[in-house]
Design a protein around this motif. Sequence first.
Motif, PDB file in Angstrom:
ATOM      1  N   SER A   1       0.836  -1.211   0.000  1.00  0.00           N
ATOM      2  CA  SER A   1       0.000   0.000   0.000  1.00  0.00           C
ATOM      3  C   SER A   1       0.866   1.255   0.000  1.00  0.00           C
ATOM      4  O   SER A   1       0.554   2.225  -0.697  1.00  0.00           O
TER       5      SER A   1
ATOM      6  N   GLU B   1       3.903   1.482  -1.243  1.00  0.00           N
ATOM      7  CA  GLU B   1       4.492   1.580  -2.582  1.00  0.00           C
ATOM      8  C   GLU B   1       3.490   2.180  -3.576  1.00  0.00           C
ATOM      9  O   GLU B   1       3.855   3.027  -4.407  1.00  0.00           O
ATOM     10  N   LEU B   2       2.242   1.766  -3.473  1.00  0.00           N
ATOM     11  CA  LEU B   2       1.215   2.292  -4.374  1.00  0.00           C
ATOM     12  C   LEU B   2       0.957   3.775  -4.096  1.00  0.00           C
ATOM     13  O   LEU B   2       0.762   4.561  -5.027  1.00  0.00           O
TER      14      LEU B   2
ATOM     15  N   CYS C   1       6.647   6.307 -12.561  1.00  0.00           N
ATOM     16  CA  CYS C   1       5.953   5.173 -11.932  1.00  0.00           C
ATOM     17  C   CYS C   1       6.530   3.843 -12.401  1.00  0.00           C
ATOM     18  O   CYS C   1       6.709   2.920 -11.599  1.00  0.00           O
TER      19      CYS C   1
ATOM     20  N   SER D   1       8.232   1.234  -9.938  1.00  0.00           N
ATOM     21  CA  SER D   1       7.581  -0.071  -9.877  1.00  0.00           C
ATOM     22  C   SER D   1       8.575  -1.187 -10.208  1.00  0.00           C
ATOM     23  O   SER D   1       8.592  -2.234  -9.552  1.00  0.00           O
TER      24      SER D   1
ATOM     25  N   PHE E   1      -0.081   1.963 -14.340  1.00  0.00           N
ATOM     26  CA  PHE E   1      -0.545   2.638 -13.124  1.00  0.00           C
ATOM     27  C   PHE E   1      -0.389   4.154 -13.284  1.00  0.00           C
ATOM     28  O   PHE E   1      -1.324   4.914 -13.025  1.00  0.00           O
TER      29      PHE E   1
ATOM     30  N   MET F   1      -5.766   2.614  -8.754  1.00  0.00           N
ATOM     31  CA  MET F   1      -5.983   1.662  -7.668  1.00  0.00           C
ATOM     32  C   MET F   1      -6.912   0.526  -8.101  1.00  0.00           C
ATOM     33  O   MET F   1      -6.791  -0.593  -7.595  1.00  0.00           O
TER      34      MET F   1
ATOM     35  N   ALA G   1      -4.602  -1.828  -9.586  1.00  0.00           N
ATOM     36  CA  ALA G   1      -3.848  -2.522  -8.534  1.00  0.00           C
ATOM     37  C   ALA G   1      -4.673  -3.659  -7.921  1.00  0.00           C
ATOM     38  O   ALA G   1      -4.138  -4.742  -7.654  1.00  0.00           O
TER      39      ALA G   1
END
Length: 160
Positions: free
Chosen positions: A4, A6-7, A62, A66, A79, A118, A121
Amino acid sequence: MLLSLELYVMLVLANGAPVVAARMLGERWDQPVDGNRLWSDGRPVLGQSKTWRGLVSGCLACALFSLSTGLGFLFGALFGFLGLLGDMASSFIKRRMGLQSSARALALDQVPEAALPMVLAVFWLPVGWGSALLVIVLFTLSNILFSPLLHRLGIRDKPH
């Protein structure tokens, strides 16, 4: 919990990399995504602040982050793209509402650019809807709270 975080960082990167790229590159590669076109209402489709440079820099930031965390380059690029697509959707709606480029619209400025990536994700990674909602709320609140500070530090042009 680490996933979470990292996102969340990736949302910040998608949102912040275009600002950093603009500062570093000045007017280079600052062509608007909408090609300066007007919608049928006579207003810009998106506006001058949504540029190809911003789209590429946000996606690339990103993707590289990532990749470095083991989530993969492709996931990160998608993302970032979805985050910036959400930002462009917000701009489109704001132009239809008659708001100027970079005008403040609470929640509309933050939620779409956090929610779209999200959703990716949730379907791509082992992330539940509850965790996704938490990341969206944290991103929204931190964006609202920290934007004035970033403005005072000279990082953002507007305090929102």
